[in-house]
Design a protein around this motif. Structure first.
Motif, PDB file in Angstrom:
ATOM      1  N   ASP A 147      27.323  -9.783  17.216  1.00  0.00           N
ATOM      2  CA  ASP A 147      28.399  -8.592  17.574  1.00  0.00           C
ATOM      3  C   ASP A 147      29.397  -8.762  16.460  1.00  0.00           C
ATOM      4  N   SER A 150      32.369  -4.020  13.919  1.00  0.00           N
ATOM      5  CA  SER A 150      32.963  -3.540  15.134  1.00  0.00           C
ATOM      6  C   SER A 150      34.163  -2.918  14.729  1.00  0.00           C
ATOM      7  N   PRO A 151      34.463  -2.101  13.775  1.00  0.00           N
ATOM      8  CA  PRO A 151      35.882  -1.540  13.720  1.00  0.00           C
ATOM      9  C   PRO A 151      36.177  -0.526  14.817  1.00  0.00           C
ATOM     10  N   ASN A 152      37.337   0.214  14.628  1.00  0.00           N
ATOM     11  CA  ASN A 152      37.752   1.084  15.605  1.00  0.00           C
ATOM     12  C   ASN A 152      37.839   2.416  15.141  1.00  0.00           C
ATOM     13  N   HIS A 161      38.204  -6.749   9.446  1.00  0.00           N
ATOM     14  CA  HIS A 161      36.765  -6.159   9.744  1.00  0.00           C
ATOM     15  C   HIS A 161      35.989  -6.486   8.522  1.00  0.00           C
ATOM     16  N   HIS A 187      30.029  -3.229  17.700  1.00  0.00           N
ATOM     17  CA  HIS A 187      30.487  -2.856  18.955  1.00  0.00           C
ATOM     18  C   HIS A 187      31.814  -1.919  18.620  1.00  0.00           C
ATOM     19  N   GLY A 189      34.680   0.524  18.259  1.00  0.00           N
ATOM     20  CA  GLY A 189      35.903   0.868  19.350  1.00  0.00           C
ATOM     21  C   GLY A 189      35.716   2.456  19.332  1.00  0.00           C
ATOM     22  N   ASP A 339      33.415  -5.275  27.603  1.00  0.00           N
ATOM     23  CA  ASP A 339      32.903  -6.594  27.247  1.00  0.00           C
ATOM     24  C   ASP A 339      32.101  -7.210  28.321  1.00  0.00           C
ATOM     25  N   TYR A 357      29.792 -13.515  19.028  1.00  0.00           N
ATOM     26  CA  TYR A 357      30.981 -12.325  18.621  1.00  0.00           C
ATOM     27  C   TYR A 357      31.673 -12.782  17.400  1.00  0.00           C
ATOM     28  N   THR A 359      34.949 -12.200  15.421  1.00  0.00           N
ATOM     29  CA  THR A 359      36.258 -11.509  15.414  1.00  0.00           C
ATOM     30  C   THR A 359      37.444 -12.460  15.066  1.00  0.00           C
ATOM     31  N   GLN A 363      41.560 -13.057  19.254  1.00  0.00           N
ATOM     32  CA  GLN A 363      41.078 -12.694  20.133  1.00  0.00           C
ATOM     33  C   GLN A 363      40.243 -13.746  21.022  1.00  0.00           C
ATOM     34  N   HIS A 366      40.766 -13.513  24.865  1.00  0.00           N
ATOM     35  CA  HIS A 366      39.980 -12.743  25.518  1.00  0.00           C
ATOM     36  C   HIS A 366      38.430 -12.972  25.861  1.00  0.00           C
ATOM     37  N   PHE A 367      37.852 -13.625  24.570  1.00  0.00           N
ATOM     38  CA  PHE A 367      36.476 -14.157  24.949  1.00  0.00           C
ATOM     39  C   PHE A 367      36.419 -15.075  25.947  1.00  0.00           C
TER      40      PHE A 367
HETATM   41  N1  ARG Z   1      36.904  -3.451  17.975  1.00  0.00           N
HETATM   42  C1  ARG Z   1      37.455  -4.586  17.971  1.00  0.00           C
HETATM   43  C2  ARG Z   1      38.525  -4.954  17.034  1.00  0.00           C
HETATM   44  O1  ARG Z   1      38.611  -4.422  16.318  1.00  0.00           O
HETATM   45  C3  ARG Z   1      36.397  -5.716  17.945  1.00  0.00           C
HETATM   46  C4  ARG Z   1      35.293  -5.711  18.830  1.00  0.00           C
HETATM   47  C5  ARG Z   1      34.572  -6.856  18.893  1.00  0.00           C
HETATM   48  N2  ARG Z   1      33.523  -7.055  19.708  1.00  0.00           N
HETATM   49  C6  ARG Z   1      33.562  -7.158  21.199  1.00  0.00           C
HETATM   50  N3  ARG Z   1      32.338  -7.273  21.829  1.00  0.00           N
HETATM   51  N4  ARG Z   1      34.562  -7.295  21.738  1.00  0.00           N
HETATM   52  O2  ARG Z   1      39.380  -5.700  17.222  1.00  0.00           O
END
Ligand code: ARG
Length: 603
Positions: A147, A150-152, A161, A187, A189, A339, A357, A359, A363, A366-367
């Motif tokens: 994973d 994964s940008p938003n 990213h 993934h 956002g 998640d 994952y 990142t 984070q 969170h994980f």
């Molecule tokens: N979109 C998130 C960000 O930009 C990262 C996602 C990472 N992947 C996940 N499964 N949480 O910070």
């Protein structure tokens, strides 16, 4: 109703241990030492052979089980006295193998192995004929999810990213090389309350939003920023934005369409970057998991894991003083609910055994929290050394040359496309300075500038231990000296040129010629080449791409030494040495490939 995997069911295709052991030289030796240990200490079940590469006068590899094993068995009055004697016994019981030249015991029972030159030469020749894939390490999993990137949507794709994209791609490539099927997941956002304010803002700005052109609404980041300002300052707008979220989530057509349109515009931008970087990803954004969330939360609730806390519904996990919120007090779902659900999906629907994952380290909490929740639910084994398992690959910040967070002059977040443009421009200028514009076609210049420029950006990121912050500097990364991709590109191009200038047909030589390791320079180079598989294996196991960068950098240095001391063309050893050059080129190109760098054959 969702199908639930029990703990035992979800531990699916554990490849058998045998499978894991072949592959690298290190593992082949571990096999032999394993056999010896079973004979030496028959009463000890499954002693894991501890074999490591070493660089000393005693040997090429070392087995150091004796000391720890001795402290375990000494009370049983074994037939040997002390670690050195135990080491002797391990040595004596080692099965005969053509790999091994000699074995000796040193110090506190270290068993040292010197590899056979003959076997080394034959292995290299075999790889040249059968291909580098025969040197692929083995892994105990069949399918993994990486994973990454994964940008938003509508927010900027920033250097963080970029790091995720580069590191994730390399990990995926290394796993793929190790015969693991990798689901490369973006993934994205693409869901959340921010869409309410953005859509409301755009509807206001473009009353006929459906007909608005992509260029008109192209700068989504700016609209996002403006809508956020509006949201914070105008209560009436805020109210409408919140209603928009409800309408969007309720599936109202106009809102859904606008959402899809916005996602599509962002997506086009993201994929332009991926294309330039030669990176393949498959999008399953946050919204993909929406339909599954209620079922997953329901099931976790039935298991008694979800409890009420201050109006929200939460899962308590060990080691954190806050609980993991899975349903917000307004009834909505959040990043964690998605998640958890995505993890459920990956384990049960996609049957992935290792879920990785990538990142920033920010984070990590969170994980860690939702991994622990998944363990409480019995989706994952408690013990992190068994599968299925999850790993969070965290990375540090990108800093500017002033030591602060990397920004452009106007203090905006750096745009990735600009960064890549700059890397390409600067390496093109360098090619011009070297007069390549007089020798090469425009096309050759373009493709070389891209390979060198983008490769430099990737390598500058990957060569550092990912957890440390690193300083982004074009000047440093485009330097042709030191540990840079540019230096490596030159080293590789030189190998190609040696072979080219020899005038020999290398494919023919592979079939008819033989590798011979006469002197130490040739042997050192061969030994380093033979370590390739175990290095990839280690980089994968610890999820550390810098291990592979160190390897390829050392390879170019060891090659230089060899080339410095051993004349190739016109000597009696010409054939063997050309084959060693070719093998170095093959391994180097494979390293480039795993790091996502396009090799240049002429520079
Ligand atoms: N979109 C998130 C960000 O930009 C990262 C996602 C990472 N992947 C996940 N499964 N949480 O910070």
């Amino acid at each position: 109703r969702l199908a639930w995997a029990t703990k035992t069911q979800s531990v699916t295709t554990m490849a058998n241990q045998e499978d894991e052991k072949i592959g690298s030289v290190k593992n082949q030796l571990a096999e032999l030492f394993g056999a010896s240990l079973r004979v030496t200490v028959p009463d000890e079940a499954d002693v894991e052979p501890l074999v490591a590469a070493c660089n000393n006068n005693f040997g090429d590899y070392q087995c150091n089980n004796a000391m720890s094993l001795w402290s375990k068995i000494k009370a049983k009055k074994p037939p040997f006295r002390g670690p050195p004697k135990l080491g002797e016994a391990i040595k004596d019981n080692l099965p005969a193998s053509e790999m091994i030249e000699s074995v000796s015991v040193a110090g506190a029972g270290f068993v040292n192995v010197v590899l056979s030159k003959n076997w080394m030469a034959k292995s290299i020749q075999k790889m040249l004929i059968e291909g580098i894939d025969t040197w692929a390490p083995k892994r105990p999993v069949k399918r993994a999810v990486v994973d990454f990137s994964s940008p938003n949507i509508a927010k900027e794709m920033h250097v963080g990213h970029l790091r995720s994209t580069i590191i994730g791609d390399t990990l995926a490539r290394m796993l793929e090389f190790s015969n693991v099927e990798v689901l490369r997941r973006n993934h994205v956002g693409d869901w959340g309350t921010q869409f309410g304010m953005l859509i409301e803002f755009l509807f206001e700005k473009f009353p006929n939003f459906e007909d608005a052109t992509e260029t008109a609404i192209g700068d989504l980041q700016a609209f996002y920023k403006a809508s956020k300002e509006r949201f914070d300052s105008d209560p009436a707008f805020k109210e409408r934005a919140q209603q928009a979220v409800v309408r969007l989530q309720g599936g109202e057509v106009r809102y859904r369409q606008a959402w899809a349109q916005i996602c599509e515009i962002s997506r086009n931008e993201f994929y332009k970057v991926y294309q330039r970087l030669g990176i393949h990803l498959e999008e399953k954004g946050e919204s993909f998991y929406n339909p599954y969330i209620p079922g997953v939360i329901q099931a976790l609730t039935e298991m008694g894991l979800v409890v009420e806390s201050e109006g929200a519904r939460v899962i308590n996990v060990e080691g954190h003083n806050i609980p993991l919120i899975v349903v917000k007090s307004d009834g909505g779902f959040n990043y964690a609910s998605t998640d958890l659900t995505a993890l459920w999906y990956r384990l049960n629907e996609e049957k992935a055994e290792w879920i990785i994952y990538v990142t920033d380290v920010g984070q990590q909490q969170h994980f860690d929290m939702f991994f622990k929740a998944a363990k409480r639910a019995g989706w994952l084994p408690e013990d992190d050394s068994s599968y299925p398992k999850t790993s969070h690959v965290g990375f540090g910040l990108v800093l500017g040359e002033d030591g602060k967070r990397f920004r452009t002059r106007s203090s905006e977040v750096v745009r990735l496309v600009d960064l890549l443009d700059e890397a390409k421009t600067q390496s093109k200028e360098e090619l011009m300075k070297r007069g390549k514009d007089k020798e090469w076609t425009e096309e050759e210049i373009e493709s070389t500038a891209e390979a060198v420029g983008y490769g430099a950006v990737k390598y500058a990121d990957l060569k550092n231990n990912r957890l440390t912050n690193y300083t982004f500097s074009f000047k440093q990364m485009l330097d042709d000296k030191g540990n840079t991709a540019v230096y490596l590109q030159y080293a590789h191009a030189r190998i190609c040129s040696i072979i080219r200038r020899s005038g020999k047909d290398i494919e023919e030589l592979k079939k008819t010629g033989a590798v011979e390791l006469g002197n130490d320079y040739e042997r050192d180079l061969a030994l380093h080449l033979l370590r390739f598989a175990e290095v990839v294996e280690e980089a994968c196991t610890n999820l550390l791409p810098n291990v592979l960068c160190d390897y390829v950098f050392n390879l170019s240095e060891i090659f230089s030494k060899f080339y410095d001391k051993c004349k190739v063309v016109g000597t009696d050893e010409e054939t063997s040495r050309l084959l060693l050059c070719e093998a170095s080129g093959v391994v180097m190109r494979k390293c480039f490939d795993l790091l996502g760098i396009t090799p240049v054959h002429r520079l």
